[in-house]
Design a protein around this motif. Structure first.
Motif, mmCIF file in Angstrom:
data_model
loop_
_atom_site.group_PDB
_atom_site.id
_atom_site.type_symbol
_atom_site.label_atom_id
_atom_site.label_comp_id
_atom_site.label_asym_id
_atom_site.label_seq_id
_atom_site.Cartn_x
_atom_site.Cartn_y
_atom_site.Cartn_z
ATOM 1 N N THR A 222 0.831 -1.205 0.000
ATOM 2 C CA THR A 222 0.000 0.000 0.000
ATOM 3 C C THR A 222 0.864 1.254 0.000
ATOM 4 O O THR A 222 0.552 2.245 -0.681
ATOM 5 C CB THR A 222 -0.936 -0.001 1.219
ATOM 6 O OG1 THR A 222 -1.752 -1.181 1.181
ATOM 7 C CG2 THR A 222 -1.837 1.219 1.226
ATOM 8 N N SER A 223 1.973 1.207 0.751
ATOM 9 C CA SER A 223 2.870 2.366 0.789
ATOM 10 C C SER A 223 3.559 2.603 -0.556
ATOM 11 O O SER A 223 4.023 3.716 -0.820
ATOM 12 C CB SER A 223 3.924 2.172 1.886
ATOM 13 O OG SER A 223 4.797 1.090 1.554
ATOM 14 N N PHE B 57 -4.131 -6.629 -5.475
ATOM 15 C CA PHE B 57 -3.565 -5.273 -5.422
ATOM 16 C C PHE B 57 -3.432 -4.739 -6.839
ATOM 17 O O PHE B 57 -2.941 -5.440 -7.742
ATOM 18 C CB PHE B 57 -2.203 -5.286 -4.725
ATOM 19 C CG PHE B 57 -2.283 -5.244 -3.230
ATOM 20 C CD1 PHE B 57 -2.528 -4.049 -2.566
ATOM 21 C CD2 PHE B 57 -2.142 -6.402 -2.478
ATOM 22 C CE1 PHE B 57 -2.612 -3.997 -1.186
ATOM 23 C CE2 PHE B 57 -2.226 -6.375 -1.099
ATOM 24 C CZ PHE B 57 -2.464 -5.163 -0.445
ATOM 25 N N VAL B 58 -3.877 -3.502 -7.041
ATOM 26 C CA VAL B 58 -3.821 -2.873 -8.356
ATOM 27 C C VAL B 58 -3.336 -1.436 -8.211
ATOM 28 O O VAL B 58 -3.481 -0.811 -7.147
ATOM 29 C CB VAL B 58 -5.201 -2.876 -9.055
ATOM 30 C CG1 VAL B 58 -5.695 -4.290 -9.268
ATOM 31 C CG2 VAL B 58 -6.214 -2.076 -8.251
ATOM 32 N N VAL C 103 6.950 -7.257 -2.725
ATOM 33 C CA VAL C 103 7.459 -5.901 -2.513
ATOM 34 C C VAL C 103 8.683 -5.652 -3.387
ATOM 35 O O VAL C 103 8.814 -4.597 -4.026
ATOM 36 C CB VAL C 103 7.788 -5.670 -1.023
ATOM 37 C CG1 VAL C 103 8.431 -4.307 -0.820
ATOM 38 C CG2 VAL C 103 6.530 -5.789 -0.174
ATOM 39 N N SER C 104 9.581 -6.624 -3.450
ATOM 40 C CA SER C 104 10.785 -6.471 -4.277
ATOM 41 C C SER C 104 10.437 -6.422 -5.753
ATOM 42 O O SER C 104 11.068 -5.699 -6.530
ATOM 43 C CB SER C 104 11.763 -7.610 -4.001
ATOM 44 O OG SER C 104 11.175 -8.863 -4.331
ATOM 45 N N ILE C 105 9.411 -7.166 -6.186
ATOM 46 C CA ILE C 105 9.002 -7.172 -7.589
ATOM 47 C C ILE C 105 8.381 -5.834 -7.961
ATOM 48 O O ILE C 105 8.674 -5.266 -9.024
ATOM 49 C CB ILE C 105 8.011 -8.327 -7.852
ATOM 50 C CG1 ILE C 105 8.613 -9.665 -7.413
ATOM 51 C CG2 ILE C 105 7.619 -8.361 -9.314
ATOM 52 C CD1 ILE C 105 9.906 -10.026 -8.083
ATOM 53 N N VAL C 106 7.523 -5.309 -7.097
ATOM 54 C CA VAL C 106 6.897 -4.007 -7.370
ATOM 55 C C VAL C 106 7.949 -2.913 -7.411
ATOM 56 O O VAL C 106 7.915 -2.025 -8.280
ATOM 57 C CB VAL C 106 5.824 -3.715 -6.298
ATOM 58 C CG1 VAL C 106 5.290 -2.288 -6.453
ATOM 59 C CG2 VAL C 106 4.691 -4.721 -6.393
ATOM 60 N N LYS C 107 8.910 -2.953 -6.500
ATOM 61 C CA LYS C 107 9.990 -1.950 -6.512
ATOM 62 C C LYS C 107 10.787 -2.031 -7.805
ATOM 63 O O LYS C 107 11.150 -1.002 -8.382
ATOM 64 C CB LYS C 107 10.909 -2.166 -5.313
ATOM 65 C CG LYS C 107 10.338 -1.687 -3.998
ATOM 66 C CD LYS C 107 11.368 -1.817 -2.890
ATOM 67 C CE LYS C 107 10.853 -1.235 -1.583
ATOM 68 N NZ LYS C 107 11.866 -1.325 -0.505
ATOM 69 N N ALA C 108 11.053 -3.254 -8.264
ATOM 70 C CA ALA C 108 11.813 -3.415 -9.500
ATOM 71 C C ALA C 108 11.014 -2.915 -10.705
ATOM 72 O O ALA C 108 11.583 -2.313 -11.620
ATOM 73 C CB ALA C 108 12.185 -4.883 -9.688
#
Length: 520
Positions: free
Chosen positions: A73-74, A98-99, A140-145
């Motif tokens: 969410t953050s 999550f979208v 989280v790591s995938i979204v950051k990437a």
């Protein structure tokens, strides 16, 4: 009579769904450690009773899930319930995803379908609760990437050292992930994190659970065997299993103008956004199945497909156009002992290895030897840049032909045999078969001879026995006959004697009668 009441059964153990109350904390390198001993990770075996251990892990998993969801969410993702019709009512069966909130404004949308045994946002609990930490073992790591701009430091995302090294024979395959213009910025990407695992509704907790978690949910007592699945109670409409969930994501989110703002999945019009799909294990198979069956709808919008850990065999794919898409714009990253990014096979497969490579697309090593849940964690440094390159190239992108040098160490291609090899084999095989046949024939003859000799001996013995028996019988018969004759003779002599006596008696009686007459 003994009777146990329901109230007498042991209660199902209960643990708080809070990391600190469970006795754990998150250290400076994002790893979960024990408060009692910071050198220790999560301890599952706290009791000899496995039910107590399972209930502890249930609470620990929910606590970790809440942390992961808060971090997602953050990063700007919104939590959305499926089916769409239940939005705003948390009491109805639903599964969350999550979208990106402004999905309609995105030209590039990346959809991730995970494994069926993982919770939303989780890649591998063996990394979350062990070495690596929460971010590394989650989405989280995938979204950051995916959100990272080109030129930003991504080494913190791919912390494993074996992801930084590639073999020389993988250089041709990895160069294409870095050959982008330095002046061109990455397009902003929309993200959809699907929920392939949590398709089991838990009414008491009012949340969706994966199958493993459903077996550890609170029961009426610790003695109960489990909670039986009831489709009317635990089923989530339109998301009963992973296949239904994949269909729901494509048609209720990507095909819904309310979310994407364009005609995605339409046969008449081409949408403005490009969809890129990442599938992990069962998620990859389910996504491939859906696209294969509905390729006539999505061929204009799906830009590329990354199969992580598994995928359909090319023989199972029915749509010829989709087969061509796989060969041109799809990649498979499989478990392998080779370094990450090492080319294993082109789209036609690799006959030099016993590893299955017939996915219909280029196959590369993920850098993970055994566990499919770790493949995306190890290979994300290759997968995500490749997907970005495919998007920038657009419809003109075609998978390059890789130089395949990979081959099993204990396996060598069969050399060409001499022209007369087949005839020699047939001749040798014929000679061997002839010898075997002659040997069997001789054995049969010897066996028949032995059986015949044994039969003759048995017959002679039987005849001798019968003869002795007949002789004995005849002698007995003769003796009995003689005895009968002697008895008859004795009877005749006795009868003759009686006759003589009778005659003599009659004669005496006659003489007496004559004397009487003379006296008178």
């Amino acid at each position: 009579m003994f009777r146990r009441r329901w109230s007498g059964l042991p209660e199902d153990p209960e643990f708080p769904t809070d990391l600190e109350k469970l006795g754990y904390f998150i250290n400076e390198i994002d790893e979960i450690r024990s408060c009692a001993d910071p050198n220790l990770y999560f301890n599952y075996f706290i009791d000899k009773n496995s039910r107590i251990n399972d209930r502890l892990r249930f609470a620990f998993t929910i606590a970790v899930d809440d942390i992961i969801h808060a971090r997602l969410t953050s990063l700007g993702l919104d939590r959305l319930a499926l089916p769409v019709s239940v939005r705003g009512d948390d009491s109805k069966p639903q599964t969350p995803i999550f979208v990106t909130p402004d999905l309609a404004a995105k030209k590039r949308i990346v959809v991730v379908f995970g494994e069926t045994n993982q919770d939303l946002g989780v890649l591998a609990h063996r990394v979350i609760a062990r070495q690596g930490g929460i971010n590394e073992g989650s989405m989280v790591s995938i979204v950051k990437a995916l959100l990272a701009k080109k030129g930003s430091n991504t080494n913190t995302i791919t912390a494993n050292d074996d992801e930084k090294a590639t073999r020389k024979n993988a250089q041709d395959a990895t160069n294409d992930t870095n050959s982008n213009s330095t002046n061109e910025k990455d397009e902003e990407v929309g993200i959809i994190l699907a929920n392939s695992g949590e398709t089991w509704w838990w009414p008491d907790g009012k949340r969706a659970l994966c199958y493993r978690q459903s077996m550890n949910a609170k029961m009426e007592s610790a003695a109960h065997k489990g909670i039986a699945y009831n489709s009317a109670v635990h089923g989530i409409p339109g998301n009963e299993d992973i296949d239904a969930h994949v269909k729901c994501v494509f048609e209720s989110i990507l095909g819904n103008p309310e979310f994407v703002g364009s005609c995605l999945g339409s046969q008449e019009q081409e949408g403005t956004a490009t969809v890129q799909v990442i599938g992990i294990s069962e998620g990859a198979i389910a996504a491939e199945k859906y696209l294969d069956e509905n390729w006539h709808r999505w061929s204009r919008n799906v830009g590329c497909l990354a199969l992580i850990g598994d995928g359909l065999a090319i023989g199972e794919v029915k749509n010829e156009s989709f087969k061509q898409f796989l060969a041109k714009k799809a990649r498979a990253y499989i478990t392998s002992t080779e370094d990450v990014g090492t080319p294993i096979a082109n789209s036609t497969g690799n006959t030099g290895t016993l590893t299955f490579t017939n996915y219909g697309c280029p196959v590369l090593a993920s850098g993970e030897n055994y566990y499919s849940e770790l493949t995306l964690i190890k290979a994300k440094g290759h997968v995500i840049p490749w997907m970005s390159k495919v998007y920038k190239a657009g419809k003109t992108y075609v998978n390059p032909v890789m130089d395949i040098t990979f081959c099993d160490e204990s396996y060598a291609p069969t050399t060409e045999w001499p022209e007369d090899w087949v005839e020699n084999v047939k001749k040798k095989r014929g000679e061997a078969e002839q010898k075997d046949w002659e040997k069997e024939l001789q054995e049969d003859k010897d066996r028949d001879k032995d059986q015949k000799g044994h039969s003759v001996q048995q017959s002679a013995e039987q005849e001798a026995t019968n003869l002795d028996h007949s002789k004995d019988t005849w002698q007995v018969h003769v003796a009995e006959h003689k005895e009968q004759e002697m008895k008859h003779k004795t009877v005749d002599v006795d009868a003759a004697a009686q006759t003589i006596d009778m005659q003599a008696h009659c004669k005496d009686a006659g003489d007496e009668d004559d004397g009487a007459k003379a006296f008178v």
